[in-house]
Design an enzyme around this catalytic site. Structure first.
Site, PDB file in Angstrom:
ATOM      1  N   GLY A 209      35.877  37.133  58.531  1.00 53.04           N
ATOM      2  CA  GLY A 209      37.193  37.712  58.779  1.00 53.04           C
ATOM      3  C   GLY A 209      38.065  37.841  57.544  1.00 53.04           C
TER       4      GLY A 209
ATOM      5  N   GLU B 235      26.414  32.251  58.076  1.00 52.23           N
ATOM      6  CA  GLU B 235      27.782  32.748  58.055  1.00 52.23           C
ATOM      7  C   GLU B 235      28.660  31.852  57.190  1.00 52.23           C
ATOM      8  OE1 GLU B 235      28.770  35.480  61.478  1.00 52.23           O
ATOM      9  OE2 GLU B 235      29.235  33.481  62.158  1.00 52.23           O
TER      10      GLU B 235
ATOM     11  N   GLY C 181      31.581  40.638  63.367  1.00 56.25           N
ATOM     12  CA  GLY C 181      32.774  40.369  64.163  1.00 56.25           C
ATOM     13  C   GLY C 181      33.667  41.600  64.213  1.00 56.25           C
ATOM     14  N   GLY C 182      34.664  41.629  63.359  1.00 52.47           N
ATOM     15  CA  GLY C 182      35.683  42.681  63.395  1.00 52.47           C
ATOM     16  C   GLY C 182      35.133  44.094  63.458  1.00 52.47           C
TER      17      GLY C 182
ATOM     18  N   ASN D 160      29.669  40.166  67.675  1.00 53.61           N
ATOM     19  CA  ASN D 160      30.434  39.049  68.240  1.00 53.61           C
ATOM     20  C   ASN D 160      31.859  39.543  68.509  1.00 53.61           C
ATOM     21  OD1 ASN D 160      31.682  36.675  68.905  1.00 53.61           O
ATOM     22  ND2 ASN D 160      31.525  35.750  66.865  1.00 53.61           N
ATOM     23  N   TRP D 161      32.109  39.820  69.764  1.00 50.72           N
ATOM     24  CA  TRP D 161      33.437  40.365  70.124  1.00 50.72           C
ATOM     25  C   TRP D 161      34.522  39.283  70.140  1.00 50.72           C
ATOM     26  CZ3 TRP D 161      32.843  44.225  74.841  1.00 50.72           C
ATOM     27  CH2 TRP D 161      32.092  45.326  74.423  1.00 50.72           C
ATOM     28  N   LYS D 162      34.122  38.028  70.083  1.00 47.20           N
ATOM     29  CA  LYS D 162      35.083  36.913  70.175  1.00 47.20           C
ATOM     30  C   LYS D 162      35.964  37.096  71.420  1.00 47.20           C
ATOM     31  CE  LYS D 162      34.793  36.577  65.218  1.00 47.20           C
ATOM     32  NZ  LYS D 162      35.304  35.984  64.000  1.00 47.20           N
TER      33      LYS D 162
HETATM   34  C1  PEP Z   1      31.882  36.283  62.906  1.00 50.12           C
HETATM   35  O1  PEP Z   1      32.904  35.771  63.337  1.00 50.12           O
HETATM   36  O2  PEP Z   1      30.785  35.913  63.328  1.00 50.12           O
HETATM   37  C2  PEP Z   1      32.007  37.317  61.887  1.00 50.12           C
HETATM   38  C3  PEP Z   1      30.969  37.558  61.153  1.00 50.12           C
HETATM   39  O3  PEP Z   1      33.223  37.936  61.788  1.00 50.12           O
HETATM   40  P1  PEP Z   1      33.615  39.102  60.746  1.00 50.12           P
HETATM   41  O4  PEP Z   1      32.492  40.121  60.772  1.00 50.12           O
HETATM   42  O5  PEP Z   1      34.893  39.671  61.294  1.00 50.12           O
HETATM   43  O6  PEP Z   1      33.747  38.485  59.401  1.00 50.12           O
END
Ligand code: PEP
Length: 260
Positions: free
Chosen positions: A175, A169, A237-238, A9-11
Site C-alpha cells: 500500500g 509481501e 491489493g489496491g 486481495n480486496w481487503k
Molecule cells: C496486500 O495487501 O496484500 C497488497 C499487496 O496490497 P497493495 O497491492 O495495495 O500493496
C-alpha cells in the site's frame, strides 16, 4: 512449469453485494478470456456466495481472506474451513494486516494451525510472509522469513508444501506505492523461501509451490516481476479494485508465456 497466479486481495472493499457484482460483471469476460495466468478474487466473506454464482462457469476462482482453524465452536465472529470449502478454492492466511504487525495479533502458531486446517478441508492456502521496514534495515529479512515460513509449514509433508502458495509481501511495500525491486524480491524469494524449503524438504519440493510477490504491484510494474524466475505471480491489493486489473492480468499472462 508452475502456473502463473494473480490473486486479488480486496481487503474490506467491495463487500456490498451490488458493488461486488457490478465490478465482477465488468471484468469477468475480459479476464476469463486471458490464458496463461490463473486469477483468484478474494473478496470479503459477505459476497463469496453471490460471486460464486456469477463466476460459476468462469475460469476466475475465488478465495477467502482469512479463516479460523476450527470447524465449529465458541468462536464469535469466525468462519471455519468447511464453511468456505463449498464457496471458494483458496484462502489467504497470515496476511501482515492480521499478524502482530496488523490488527488481529495472529501468531505464527495460529497461522500454522490454519494452514493444516485449510489443506484438510481441500482449500489452497496462500500463506503471506514478509518483514517490516525496521527488520529490513536491521538486516533481519532472511531470519524473519525463515522463521515465518518454518512456523507456517511446520508438520506438513512435501506433497502438502507443494500444494501451498507462498506470498512474499514485504510490509513496507504494501500500500505504499513503493514496491521492492523485482531483482530484490526474486533474490529474497530464492534465498530465504525456496532456500529454506530446499534445506527442510529437499530441492524437488522447493521447486513445487508457487511463490507470489505482493506489495504495490500494478499494471505498470507487473511485467518486471513476472519476468523473474522465482516469481510465479502476484498478490495484488489496491490495483485489484479498479478495471485496470484486467490489463494487469493481461500483462502478467503475456510476460509469463514469453518467459516459458
Ligand atoms: C496486500 O495487501 O496484500 C497488497 C499487496 O496490497 P497493495 O497491492 O495495495 O500493496
Amino acid at each position: 512449469m508452475r502456473r502463473a497466479l494473480i490473486a486479488a486481495n480486496w481487503k474490506m472493499h467491495l463487500g456490498r453485494r451490488d458493488d461486488a457484482l457490478r465490478f465482477v460483471r465488468r471484468i469477468r469476460h475480459s479476464v476469463g478470456q486471458i490464458e496463461g495466468a490463473e486469477v483468484v478474487l478474494c473478496p470479503p466473506f459477505t459476497v463469496l456466495p453471490e460471486l460464486g454464482e456469477v463466476l460459476r462457469r468462469s475460469a476466475i476462482a475465488l478465495g477467502a481472506q482469512n479463516m479460523h482453524w476450527s470447524e465449529s465452536g465458541a468462536f464469535t465472529g469466525e468462519i471455519g474451513p468447511s464453511m468456505l470449502s463449498g464457496l471458494c478454492r483458496y484462502v489467504i492466511l497470515g496476511h501482515s494486516e492480521r499478524r502482530a504487525t496488523g490488527s488481529a495479533d495472529e501468531s505464527d502458531e495460529a497461522i500454522n494451525r490454519k494452514v493444516h486446517s485449510a489443506l484438510g478441508a481441500g482449500l489452497v492456502p496462500i500463506v503471506c510472509l514478509g518483514e517490516t521496514r525496521t527488520q529490513r534495515e536491521g538486516g533481519e529479512t532472511d531470519a524473519v522469513l525463515r522463521r515465518q515460513v518454518s512456523a507456517a509449514l511446520a508438520g506438513l509433508d512435501g506433497a502438502e508444501v507443494g500444494h501451498c502458495v507462498l506470498a512474499y509481501e514485504p510490509i513496507w511495500a504494501i500500500g505504499s506505492g513503493r514496491p521492492a525491486t523485482p531483482v530484490e524480491a526474486n533474490r529474497t524469494i530464492s534465498l530465504s523461501l525456496r532456500g529454506f524449503l530446499a534445506h527442510r524438504f529437499g530441492e524437488a519440493v522447493a521447486r513445487e509451490p508457487r511463490v507470489l510477490y505482493g506489495g504495490s504491484v500494478d499494471a505498470g510494474n507487473i511485467e518486471a516481476f513476472m519476468g523473474m524466475p522465482e516469481i510465479d505471480g502476484a498478490l495484488v491489493g489496491g490495483a485489484s479494485l479498479d478495471p485496470g486489473f484486467v490489463e494487469l492480468v493481461r500483462r502478467a499472462a503475456g510476460t509469463r508465456r514469453t518467459a516459458d
